[in-house]
Design a protein around this motif. Sequence first.
Motif, PDB file in Angstrom:
ATOM      1  N   GLY A  98      55.861  48.487  48.112  1.00 43.26           N
ATOM      2  CA  GLY A  98      56.148  47.159  47.556  1.00 43.26           C
ATOM      3  C   GLY A  98      56.916  47.262  46.256  1.00 43.26           C
ATOM      4  N   MET A  99      56.530  48.238  45.411  1.00 44.38           N
ATOM      5  CA  MET A  99      57.222  48.440  44.137  1.00 44.38           C
ATOM      6  C   MET A  99      58.640  48.968  44.365  1.00 44.38           C
ATOM      7  SD  MET A  99      54.024  49.897  41.871  1.00 44.38           S
ATOM      8  CE  MET A  99      54.799  49.822  40.255  1.00 44.38           C
ATOM      9  N   LEU A 100      58.813  49.779  45.424  1.00 43.02           N
ATOM     10  CA  LEU A 100      60.156  50.267  45.773  1.00 43.02           C
ATOM     11  C   LEU A 100      61.054  49.100  46.186  1.00 43.02           C
ATOM     12  CD1 LEU A 100      62.191  52.557  46.417  1.00 43.02           C
ATOM     13  CD2 LEU A 100      61.189  52.648  48.726  1.00 43.02           C
ATOM     14  N   ASN A 132      52.880  42.186  52.257  1.00 40.31           N
ATOM     15  CA  ASN A 132      52.724  42.107  53.712  1.00 40.31           C
ATOM     16  C   ASN A 132      53.823  42.886  54.423  1.00 40.31           C
ATOM     17  OD1 ASN A 132      51.570  41.061  56.186  1.00 40.31           O
ATOM     18  ND2 ASN A 132      53.326  39.692  56.290  1.00 40.31           N
ATOM     19  N   TYR A 133      55.077  42.706  53.969  1.00 32.39           N
ATOM     20  CA  TYR A 133      56.193  43.438  54.575  1.00 32.39           C
ATOM     21  C   TYR A 133      56.092  44.937  54.297  1.00 32.39           C
ATOM     22  CZ  TYR A 133      58.567  39.062  55.715  1.00 32.39           C
ATOM     23  OH  TYR A 133      58.888  37.839  56.248  1.00 32.39           O
ATOM     24  N   GLY A 162      60.556  47.380  59.110  1.00 33.97           N
ATOM     25  CA  GLY A 162      60.285  45.978  58.767  1.00 33.97           C
ATOM     26  C   GLY A 162      60.114  45.748  57.279  1.00 33.97           C
ATOM     27  N   TRP A 163      59.883  46.838  56.511  1.00 35.20           N
ATOM     28  CA  TRP A 163      59.726  46.665  55.051  1.00 35.20           C
ATOM     29  C   TRP A 163      60.994  46.117  54.404  1.00 35.20           C
ATOM     30  CZ3 TRP A 163      62.824  49.308  51.595  1.00 35.20           C
ATOM     31  CH2 TRP A 163      63.514  50.413  52.090  1.00 35.20           C
ATOM     32  N   LEU A 164      62.144  46.319  55.060  1.00 33.27           N
ATOM     33  CA  LEU A 164      63.396  45.770  54.525  1.00 33.27           C
ATOM     34  C   LEU A 164      63.345  44.249  54.411  1.00 33.27           C
ATOM     35  CD1 LEU A 164      66.038  47.930  56.442  1.00 33.27           C
ATOM     36  CD2 LEU A 164      65.568  47.998  53.979  1.00 33.27           C
ATOM     37  N   MET A 193      63.773  39.714  51.317  1.00 34.41           N
ATOM     38  CA  MET A 193      63.993  38.256  51.381  1.00 34.41           C
ATOM     39  C   MET A 193      63.148  37.502  50.363  1.00 34.41           C
ATOM     40  SD  MET A 193      64.575  37.401  55.393  1.00 34.41           S
ATOM     41  CE  MET A 193      64.458  35.640  55.120  1.00 34.41           C
ATOM     42  N   PRO A 194      61.799  37.650  50.403  1.00 34.52           N
ATOM     43  CA  PRO A 194      61.019  36.962  49.356  1.00 34.52           C
ATOM     44  C   PRO A 194      61.341  37.473  47.961  1.00 34.52           C
ATOM     45  CG  PRO A 194      59.615  38.433  50.650  1.00 34.52           C
ATOM     46  CD  PRO A 194      60.924  38.329  51.370  1.00 34.52           C
ATOM     47  N   LEU A 195      61.743  38.752  47.860  1.00 36.35           N
ATOM     48  CA  LEU A 195      62.073  39.297  46.549  1.00 36.35           C
ATOM     49  C   LEU A 195      63.309  38.628  45.965  1.00 36.35           C
ATOM     50  CD1 LEU A 195      61.503  41.368  44.348  1.00 36.35           C
ATOM     51  CD2 LEU A 195      63.098  42.888  45.505  1.00 36.35           C
TER      52      LEU A 195
END
Length: 447
Positions: free
Chosen positions: A47-49, A38-39, A193-195, A199-201
Motif C-alpha cells: 500500500g505504501m509502495l 484492499n487493492y 490487481g494492486w495497480l 485509482m483511489p490514490l
Amino acid sequence: MGRHMKKGKSYGLMTTIAMIVGVVIGSGIYFKVDDILNYAGGNVGLGMLIIALGSFAIVFGSLSISELAVRHSEAGGIFYYYAHYIHPGLATALGLFTSYVYMPTVIAVITWVGAVFTLGGKSSLEAQTLLAAFYLIVLTLLNIYSKWLAGFFQSLSTLIKVIPLLAIAIVSFFWKAEFPEAPAITPIPVGWGWLSGLMPLYFAYDGWTVVASIAPEIKNPKKNLARAFIFGPMVILVLYLLFFYGLNQILGPDYILMVGNDAVVHATELIYGKFISKILLLAIIIAVLGVSNGMLLGTMRLPQAFASLGWIDNPKFAKIDLKYQLSVPASLSVSAVTLFWLGVHYLVSKWNLLPGSDISEITIVFNNLSYVFLYLIVFGLYRKGEVQNKLTGIISPILAIFAAFILLLGGLLTNFKNVSLFLIFCLLFCLAAFAYYQKNLKRKREG
C-alpha cells in the motif's frame, strides 16, 4: 484550473510549495486508505509502495507542465496550451469535459464523503445523498451571493486540514496497544490487481495541475517551479505515508478493511476518546467540504471564461454580473450538473456498478490520459531545441505518459466492462463538444 490572477511576482519557493500542498491535501486520503489497502491485499508495505508510485507520477507530470507554464505564464490555464499548440476545438472539448464531467463528478463524490462523515458510515445511502445535495446547494449560494463567507470558509478549511493527519500519524509511533478485534481476512492474493490502487490514490493527489495557474505569481519561475513541483509532492507523499502507516499501526489492516471509510473515526476515538474525536471529525468534515468549496469556486468560473473566449456560444454565460463578479447562469449550470452527477453516484453506489471504485475515479483516469497531449507538446519542444533541460523535456514527459497508461490499466483491472463503458462515454462527450465548437465556428464564419 486556469484562473485570472493579478500581475506581479509575489510567491517565493516556500509559499509555492505550501500552496501545492494546500491545494492537493484534502478529502481523498481520509476515505481512500481502505480502498488502497484492499487493492494491496491488506499488505501495508505494498500500500505504501502504491502511494509512493502515485507521487512520483505527479512529480513527472508537474515537471513537464512547468515548462509550458513558464512559457505562457500570463495566459494561465492548461486549456490555453491545448488551444495554442494543438487546436481551440481540443481546448473546448477538454474544457467542457472538465466543467461538466470531470470536476462535477469529483465535487459530487467529495461532498458525499462530507455527508458520510457527518452522518456516520452506518447511515443510509439516501440520507447521505440528500445531505450532500444540501451541502452542494449551500456552497453554491455562498460562492455566488456571499463570496466573503465562502472565502473565509476556504481559508479555515485550509488551516485545519492537516491537523487530523498529524493527530494520527504522530501518535502511531508511540502506540503499543493491541489492534481492535476484527475477522482475519488478510493477506489477500491480488496479483497485478494492486495497480488498481492507483485509482483511489490519484483521487487523493488530484489538483496538482495548479502549476498552470500559479506560474504568473512565482518569483524566478524557471528555477522555483521545478523545485516546487519536486518538493511539494514529496511533502504530500511523506504526510500520506505517515498517515497510512499510522492508521494501520493503530487499527490493523483487518479492522480497517472491516470498517471502511469509518476507519479514521475509529482511530481518533481509540486514541483521544469520544469528545476529542468529535472535534477532529468536525475538522475532517470542514476539510472535506473546503475541498468541495474550492473546486466548486474554480469550476463555476470556467464556462464563463470559455464563453468569453468564444469557445461556448452563450452570451449569458459570457456576461459577468457586476454585483457578484461572476456569471450567475454559468455558475448555476455547473452546480446543476454537479447535482445530476451526485444522482448518478447514488445509482452507481446503490447497484454496486463499480465495486471498490466510483464515477469520479474514472473521470480522473480519463482526465490524466488527456494530459498526454501536454506531455507530447513538451517532448516536441525538446526535439525542436526550445526546451533544453533533459529532465523536464524528455525524461519527465516519457515517465508521465507511462504513468497515465498504468493508471488506465489499473482502472480497467477493477471492472473492465463498466469502466470501459464510462471511459467511452467520456470520449463521446469530448467528441460531441469538439463538434459543438466546429458548429459554432462555422456559424460565425457564415454570419
